[in-house]
Design an enzyme around this catalytic site. Sequence first.
Site, mmCIF file in Angstrom:
data_model
loop_
_atom_site.group_PDB
_atom_site.id
_atom_site.type_symbol
_atom_site.label_atom_id
_atom_site.label_comp_id
_atom_site.label_asym_id
_atom_site.label_seq_id
_atom_site.Cartn_x
_atom_site.Cartn_y
_atom_site.Cartn_z
ATOM 1 N N PRO A 88 29.336 29.871 27.969
ATOM 2 C CA PRO A 88 29.234 28.612 27.218
ATOM 3 C C PRO A 88 29.225 27.397 28.159
ATOM 4 O O PRO A 88 28.850 26.308 27.754
ATOM 5 C CB PRO A 88 30.471 28.619 26.317
ATOM 6 C CG PRO A 88 31.362 29.668 26.858
ATOM 7 C CD PRO A 88 30.527 30.634 27.632
ATOM 8 N N GLU A 115 37.948 34.889 29.868
ATOM 9 C CA GLU A 115 37.638 33.509 30.243
ATOM 10 C C GLU A 115 36.486 33.435 31.240
ATOM 11 O O GLU A 115 36.241 32.400 31.845
ATOM 12 C CB GLU A 115 38.878 32.814 30.804
ATOM 13 C CG GLU A 115 39.996 32.646 29.788
ATOM 14 C CD GLU A 115 39.548 31.933 28.523
ATOM 15 O OE1 GLU A 115 39.036 30.800 28.634
ATOM 16 O OE2 GLU A 115 39.703 32.511 27.426
ATOM 17 N N ARG A 158 9.568 39.133 23.258
ATOM 18 C CA ARG A 158 8.472 38.884 22.309
ATOM 19 C C ARG A 158 7.336 38.083 22.944
ATOM 20 O O ARG A 158 6.234 38.053 22.409
ATOM 21 C CB ARG A 158 8.986 38.221 21.021
ATOM 22 C CG ARG A 158 9.448 36.803 21.178
ATOM 23 C CD ARG A 158 10.028 36.261 19.894
ATOM 24 N NE ARG A 158 9.016 35.858 18.913
ATOM 25 C CZ ARG A 158 8.280 34.752 18.985
ATOM 26 N NH1 ARG A 158 8.419 33.922 20.012
ATOM 27 N NH2 ARG A 158 7.402 34.455 18.066
ATOM 28 N N ASP A 173 4.536 29.096 17.690
ATOM 29 C CA ASP A 173 5.978 29.009 17.475
ATOM 30 C C ASP A 173 6.468 27.593 17.326
ATOM 31 O O ASP A 173 5.936 26.683 17.945
ATOM 32 C CB ASP A 173 6.728 29.536 18.708
ATOM 33 C CG ASP A 173 6.746 31.032 18.760
ATOM 34 O OD1 ASP A 173 6.546 31.652 17.723
ATOM 35 O OD2 ASP A 173 6.971 31.569 19.867
HETATM 36 CL CL1 6GU Z 1 25.871 32.582 26.812
HETATM 37 N N1 6GU Z 1 28.383 33.136 26.180
HETATM 38 C C1 6GU Z 1 29.490 32.937 25.478
HETATM 39 N N2 6GU Z 1 30.557 33.713 25.687
HETATM 40 N N3 6GU Z 1 29.615 31.988 24.564
HETATM 41 C C2 6GU Z 1 28.558 31.229 24.364
HETATM 42 C C3 6GU Z 1 27.363 31.387 25.055
HETATM 43 C C4 6GU Z 1 27.306 32.369 25.974
HETATM 44 N N4 6GU Z 1 26.480 30.468 24.637
HETATM 45 C C5 6GU Z 1 27.119 29.767 23.721
HETATM 46 N N5 6GU Z 1 28.366 30.213 23.542
#
Ligand code: 6GU
Length: 243
Positions: A88, A115, A158, A173
């Site tokens: 994230p 984490e 895809r 798309d």
């Molecule tokens: Cl790529 N990984 C995780 N654990 N949480 C996320 C993410 C990735 N993208 C958004 N939230």
Amino acid sequence: MRIDVITIFPGYLAPLREALLGRAISAGLVDLAVHDLRTWTRDVHQAVDDAPYGGGPGMVMRPQVWGEALDAVLALDERPARIVVPTPAGRPFTQATAQAWSGDERLLFTCGRYEGIDQRVVDDARRRDLTVDEVSIGDYVLVGGEVAVLVMVEAVVRLLPGVLGNPASAEQDSFSDGLLEGPAFTRPEVWRGLAVPDVLRSGNHAKIARWRRDRALERTAERRPDLLAALPEDALDDADRAF
Ligand code: 6GU
């Protein structure tokens, strides 16, 4: 394209063998290998995580295990891999990212849990001139990288030649022209009292193209004004602006 995934939950990646992606694998367009990270643990408990230096909640994935896993999986094929670290805290994964990666010969996804992975795993790989992309699929937090890998692999595969029955689907798309796609309709002509827009049954291809473009502009302005604002200067012509 060769795709490797390293995870402590190989079963989580089973959906990659279904439907469109499954067919791409059977057809030999994609070579997929999912690896259990615990293969590279050396202690009896097969521990993959430990407490964070500096304190704080959660656990961090240990560098020794990831380092050996990466070395071993990279060595399975002589082609260099782009290493993808889902987190994230990464840069945003977008359609442009999917397009860029669809030109790669090899992708290697590392699924972190807890984490995250000790940062030295990424630092060490980059120091060896390997390409490492830390990416996020959106502004929310998942429990681990596995679901993000499902998302990214589907978006990339895809786009590979021969995967979609009709390559025009990828060209039209949402996002490929910077706009959201407008609404679509099929038979019957009237359903529950709701009629298909007349223009779509007119047979006038220029008018239909204009109507579709206007609906795309309208929908993008309503739902994603940020996308409209980000379009390059020359993306809109006078007819677009008149709308
Ligand atoms: Cl790529 N990984 C995780 N654990 N949480 C996320 C993410 C990735 N993208 C958004 N939230």
